[in-house]
Design an enzyme around this catalytic site. Structure first.
Site, PDB file in Angstrom:
ATOM      1  N   LYS A  92      -4.723  -5.045 -45.472  1.00 41.48           N
ATOM      2  CA  LYS A  92      -4.113  -5.508 -44.217  1.00 41.48           C
ATOM      3  C   LYS A  92      -2.649  -5.063 -44.174  1.00 41.48           C
ATOM      4  O   LYS A  92      -1.954  -5.097 -45.201  1.00 41.48           O
ATOM      5  CB  LYS A  92      -4.212  -7.038 -44.141  1.00 41.48           C
ATOM      6  CG  LYS A  92      -3.794  -7.621 -42.786  1.00 41.48           C
ATOM      7  CD  LYS A  92      -3.998  -9.141 -42.763  1.00 41.48           C
ATOM      8  CE  LYS A  92      -3.659  -9.749 -41.405  1.00 41.48           C
ATOM      9  NZ  LYS A  92      -3.844 -11.215 -41.380  1.00 41.48           N
TER      10      LYS A  92
ATOM     11  N   SER B   3      -6.599 -12.887 -37.608  1.00 47.33           N
ATOM     12  CA  SER B   3      -5.753 -11.729 -37.370  1.00 47.33           C
ATOM     13  C   SER B   3      -6.099 -10.533 -38.260  1.00 47.33           C
ATOM     14  O   SER B   3      -5.685  -9.419 -37.966  1.00 47.33           O
ATOM     15  CB  SER B   3      -4.289 -12.111 -37.611  1.00 47.33           C
ATOM     16  OG  SER B   3      -4.088 -12.419 -38.979  1.00 47.33           O
TER      17      SER B   3
ATOM     18  N   SER C 215      -7.338 -16.545 -40.513  1.00 44.34           N
ATOM     19  CA  SER C 215      -7.267 -15.107 -40.257  1.00 44.34           C
ATOM     20  C   SER C 215      -8.134 -14.236 -41.160  1.00 44.34           C
ATOM     21  O   SER C 215      -8.305 -13.052 -40.878  1.00 44.34           O
ATOM     22  CB  SER C 215      -5.817 -14.630 -40.341  1.00 44.34           C
ATOM     23  OG  SER C 215      -5.122 -15.030 -39.195  1.00 44.34           O
TER      24      SER C 215
END
Lengths: 469, 471, 93
Positions: free
Chosen positions: A67, A142, A166
């Site tokens: 990420k 997210s 997330s």
């Protein structure tokens, strides 16, 4: 989708370089927009090195996607924000050091909601990521890019971060497995903070076993993170196909209003399956759940308003035309942050400001105490809790983006877990039409073993995780 | 009893850099950066790079406890760090990690020499925080076209010592600062000579009015000057029938005036909240062990010097008012007559050093001992000793070299005796005057002897010999 | 309720320049979120302590031992503007 074991065999038979090249090719040909940066050259170089010298790490030669809010030395790290355009960290996050030591190969940085603020990966400066199961839908957020990469076969493993769901939300929407560990089990050193007191880095994979293997690699004490606990990762041995005598708590508040009927049915069926395998279940009361969402957002926004104060364009990132310092600072931020980030900074600033601290921030922290107590009470009777991860399957791109509250409401099942700091794993447990449904298995502090074993047993006895997108 | 005619109330906030630690407060970067290029001792933490996290330096906490104990504070059972949110280019994270509620120590005092004798100044609190970086402006802050930032200083451990508004004059404020610095140096956690080691903000009000906060004071003398100016300014405001407003003022060191800094920034709202990246401290249990090994502090040493060395309280006070001086004195006093050492170290050497604005390190301890040995053995005169000290400070060398070069060895008694006989023969009028009862006439005879021996005779010896010869 | 003046003040506190258009756009949304947050007023938190840290940890330290710093080149590598080893910021006033 290939498992770590299958890939390791192939690396021994062929080469890591071949595997890495295959994944790179899939990324190049993909329309999902799961990646912000693809580190093609360094990945191939690393693979060649491992092929030449050998490596006895548990992830030797295996590609992984990271990420884009986790610092990677020499690879651009943007948090999907314009304000970090061109930022190349001069240091590695703790988890990246651990992955490198284990022989893993970083193939790229994945798309996300800007600064991890969102549940749909639509707020990225680099455009939305698409859901591999239905490209008109969001992958969740997210950490949408990380989940989509695994679901789309663009990486066998990935890392996300989970501040209020997330990791679990996109795992659920993309039909993969994602773990949010107990607060403090994985070092946050190098994770660009959104809400420090709530978030943890978490692994994604297509199976519980691979999630556990990856978790073992990245967990462990780090003296550079004061909130890191002194425990080392050794969770794979917990993976037994056995839930005999397991006591499952069902928090009815998580099955209430607003839950999609297919979702509710899938999760209740999953509990039945586990009962057939020897577990028992009971209802547990978590009366403060209804306040969790507000409390979570107030705390997260407050911390975020302070965390994001460092983005001033002086030491790194976007710099606009110079005026006086305060004006320049305000311009950099006006230009560099997207709408949702600005909203959260404004609200967080407000919640901490003179006259409102007690009403919002302190009140939210008191509710946090009550939520934690809810979990402590529930865990007096139950070994694990099982609930839907998300109230509904993946929604359409653009469906909620203009209505912040409806978007926030999507997190209603995930945020209490972060407030309490307990671990939770999301895994596929059914379908609503062609869209995957995820359930979360929630554990006591540091009892990742119990939730991994429960998830593993469920997975071994069902086929949901085998369906491809 | 000091009347404090203007109703002056002064409180000081002193930022003390714990610069004797090896590393900064929240990261492992060195504190030894003073002569190095900018931004050469920084890391992700003190540069505020995204994703970096602070970890507390244990020694910094111990140093803070030491100071708290030395200032008679209570060490709190629970202490924690907060974020103070404000923006300035020297602040790399956009907030400063500091303490707010639950400071590490509070409720102490310092005793100073006040306007009317011993005076206690309350210590509200002493709390830990991190130092921002250093800003360089081209010319002055208001004219500079840009700002240059060096983060080497960023993250240095600071202790903010906040006093009660107990000082009643600029002189007391200066004495408070002198005393505080002295205590900090005794604790060996601080070197006051390093740039930026001690920075002062002063709060001052008169006649029960609003207080002004003066920032940018970097020396003890500066504090006194700034406060003197501020009293005059506030009195003038009142005299003209105005009202002193609560505001922040900037001390312009060159012009020795304070300037209003009123601007939009005045509307501060620091939005303090507990630093989520640091866990609380429970360290009051450390206090007894630290207290047990706390070094002797100035007041205690002063009493001991009087007792142990039999010197006057004035000498003891002067000698202990600077740690290095006290050590210098004690090293000398152990080897010679301590009272004599007090006279020569305190009255002579200290004065000569102050005159030249030199630190005690400028004078070699062994040289001091040599000078005192020469005096004790009557090899040189007292004037000769002063001459040696001055020459060593101005030109260097050793006492023996100076004695030889300047011919300072005291002449033998028989030479003085011969000179005395000659003086008596050549100054019959003075002899007659003396014998007639004019005591003062003897002085001119002593002067004559000194002249004949080119000053190398000891005046007291010359006098004795003359008296002897005059019967 | 946040009015336009409040929003301007918060924008200043947060150093976020807001255009007139921004203010129009943000005000109703922020208010609807705050309205939703008002839900927590109903929670009975009498006598409840705020929870700052989810794990009861205390006293985490490091030793006073130097570790490697970045080189000056690394430290400046991301700075959009620098000069003579300093990071260059705009004028203060």
């Amino acid at each position: 989708m290939a498992s770590i074991n299958e890939l390791t065999e192939r690396i021994h038979a062929d080469s890591s370089e071949e595997i890495v090249a295959e994944y790179l090719e899939r990324i190049t040909n993909s329309r999902l927009n799961a990646f912000i940066t693809v580190s093609k050259e360094s990945a191939l170089l690393q693979a060649q090195e491992i092929d030449a010298k050998g490596h006895d790490g548990p992830l030797a030669g295996i590609p992984i996607a990271i990420k884009d809010n986790i610092s990677t030395k020499g690879i651009m790290t943007t948090c999907a924000s314009k304000i970090l355009t061109g930022y190349i960290p001069p240091y590695d996050a703790h988890v990246i050091e651990k992955l490198k030591n284990a022989g893993a190969i970083i193939i790229g940085k994945t798309n996300m909601d800007e600064f991890a603020m969102g549940s749909s990966t639509e707020t990225s400066f680099y455009g939305p990521t698409l859901n591999a199961w239905d490209m008109t839908r969001v992958p969740g957020g997210s950490s949408g890019g990380s989940a989509a990469a695994v679901a789309g076969g663009e990486a066998p493993l990935s890392l996300g971060s989970d501040t209020g769901g997330s990791v679990r939300c996109p795992a659920s929407f993309c039909g993969v497995v994602g773990l949010k560990p107990t607060y403090g089990v994985i070092s946050r050193y190098g994770l660009i903070s959104y809400a420090n007191s709530l978030e943890q880095i978490g692994p994604f994979a297509s199976s519980v076993r691979d999630v556990a293997t990856l978790f073992d690699v990245i967990a462990g004490h780090d003296p550079r993170d004061s909130t890191s606990v002194k425990r080392e990762g050794n969770y794979s041995p917990a993976l037994e196909n056995d839930v005999n005598g397991l006591k499952i708590g069902i928090p009815e508040e998580y099955f209430g209003e607003g839950i999609d009927r297919n979702v509710e049915k899938s999760v209740r069926d999953a509990i039945n399956t586990l009962e057939e395998l020897g577990a028992t279940s009971m209802e547990v009361k978590m009366p403060h759940t209804k306040y969790a969402l507000s409390a979570y957002y107030i705390i997260a926004m407050s911390e975020a308003s302070s965390n994001l104060a460092r983005f001033d364009g002086m030491r790194y990132g976007l710099r606009t035309e110079d005026h006086d310092w305060h004006t320049t600072f305000s311009h950099v931020r006006a230009d560099g942050f997207g709408d949702e980030v600005k909203r959260r900074i404004l609200l967080g600033t407000y919640a901490l400001s003179a006259g409102y601290l007690d009403k919002y921030y302190l009140k939210a922290l008191k509710i946090r105490t009550l939520i934690k107590q809810d979990f402590e009470r529930a865990f007096k009777d139950a070994d694990v809790l099982i609930a839907p991860t998300m109230p509904y399957p993946a929604f359409k791109i653009g469906e909620k983006i203009d209505d912040p509250i409806s978007l926030y409401l999507a997190d209603v099942e995930t945020v209490p877990i972060n407030l309490a700091g307990v671990p939770s794993i999301s895994l596929p447990c059914g379908f609503s039409g062609s869209l995957p449904i995820g359930m979360q298995v929630i554990g006591k502090h540091f009892d990742e073993a119990a939730i991994l074993r429960t998830a593993y047993t469920f997975e071994e006895n069902t086929d949901f995780h085998k369906e491809g997108s | 009893m000091y009347e404090n005619p203007d109703g002056v109330m002064i409180g000081l906030e002193v930022h003390v850099q714990l610069n004797k630690l090896r590393t900064k407060v929240f990261c492992g970067c060195t504190t030894d950066y003073h002569n190095d290029p900018p931004n050469s001792h920084v890391c992700p933490v003190c540069l505020g790079l995204p994703g970096s996290l602070p970890v507390i330096n244990k020694k910094a906490v111990e140093a803070a406890i030491k100071v708290g104990l030395a200032l008679n504070c209570t060490i709190e059972e629970h202490t924690q760090f907060y974020r103070k949110n404000y923006y300035y280019p020297d602040l790399p994270k956009g907030f400063q990690i500091t303490q707010y509620d639950f400071p590490i120590s509070s409720g102490g005092y310092i005793t100073i020499e006040g306007e009317d004798g011993e005076h206690r100044v309350g210590i509200t609190r002493a709390h830990m925080e991190e130092d921002p970086g250093r800003l360089v402006h081209e010319g002055t802050i208001d004219k500079s076209k840009y700002t240059l930032i060096d983060y080497n200083r960023s993250g240095m451990a600071l202790l903010e010592v906040v006093s009660d508004p107990d000082m009643r004059s600029p002189k007391e404020a200066r004495r408070y600062l002198d005393k505080l610095r002295n205590i900090l140096e005794y604790l060996d956690i601080f070197d006051g000579d390093l740039e930026g080691a001690l920075r002062v903000d002063a709060n001052i009000s008169i006649m029960g009015g609003q207080r002004a906060e003066i920032k940018n004071i970097s020396s003890h003398k500066g504090a006194e000057r700034a406060l003197l100016f501020e009293i005059v300014r506030q009195k003038n405001v009142l005299r003209r029938g105005g009202v002193v407003v609560q505001e922040t003022r900037h001390f312009d060191e060159a012009r020795e005036i304070t300037l209003s800094m009123r601007s939009k920034e005045e509307a501060h709202d620091y939005r303090y909240f507990p630093e989520p990246d640091l866990v609380p401290l429970k360290i009051s249990g450390w206090a007894p062990a630290i207290k047990a090994i706390l070094p002797e502090l100035p007041d205690a040493r002063r009493l001991r010097f009087v007792e142990q060395y039999g010197i006057t309280d004035d000498h003891a006070k002067a000698l202990t008012s600077e740690r290095k001086f006290a050590i210098f004195y004690e090293d000398v006093a152990k080897k010679v007559d301590p009272k004599m050492a007090a006279v020569w170290v305190c009255d002579v050497l200290k004065g000569e050093l102050n005159y030249r604005d030199l630190p005690v390190e400028a004078f070699n301890k062994e040289h001091m001992l040599s000078v005192i040995y020469l005096l004790m053995n009557k090899k040189i005169t007292e004037d000769g000793a002063v001459d040696i000290i001055r020459t060593l400070l101005d030109k260097g060398g050793t006492p023996d070299e100076v004695v030889k070069e300047k011919g300072l060895l005291k002449v033998e008694d028989d030479i003085v005796s011969t000179a005395a006989e000659e003086a008596i023969k050549e100054n019959l009028q003075a002899v007659a005057d003396y014998r007639a009862g004019k005591e003062k006439a003897l002085n001119s005879l002593v002067g004559a002897v000194m002249k004949k021996t080119k000053g190398r005779a000891d005046a007291r010896t010359a006098r004795e010999i003359l008296l002897d010869k005059l019967g | 309720m946040i009015g336009k003046k409040d929003l301007e003040h918060i924008g200043w506190l947060a150093r976020l320049e807001l255009s007139e258009e921004d203010k129009e756009k943000y005000t109703p949304k922020l208010n609807s979120i705050l309205d939703y947050f008002g839900e927590i007023d109903k929670a009975d938190t009498e006598g409840v302590e705020p929870l700052y840290h989810v794990l009861p940890m205390n006293n985490v330290f490091r030793e006073d031992v130097p570790t490697r710093s970045l080189s000056q080149e690394e430290a400046l590598s991301n700075a959009p503007k620098n000069q003579d080893g300093f990071i260059k910021a705009p004028r203060m006033m």
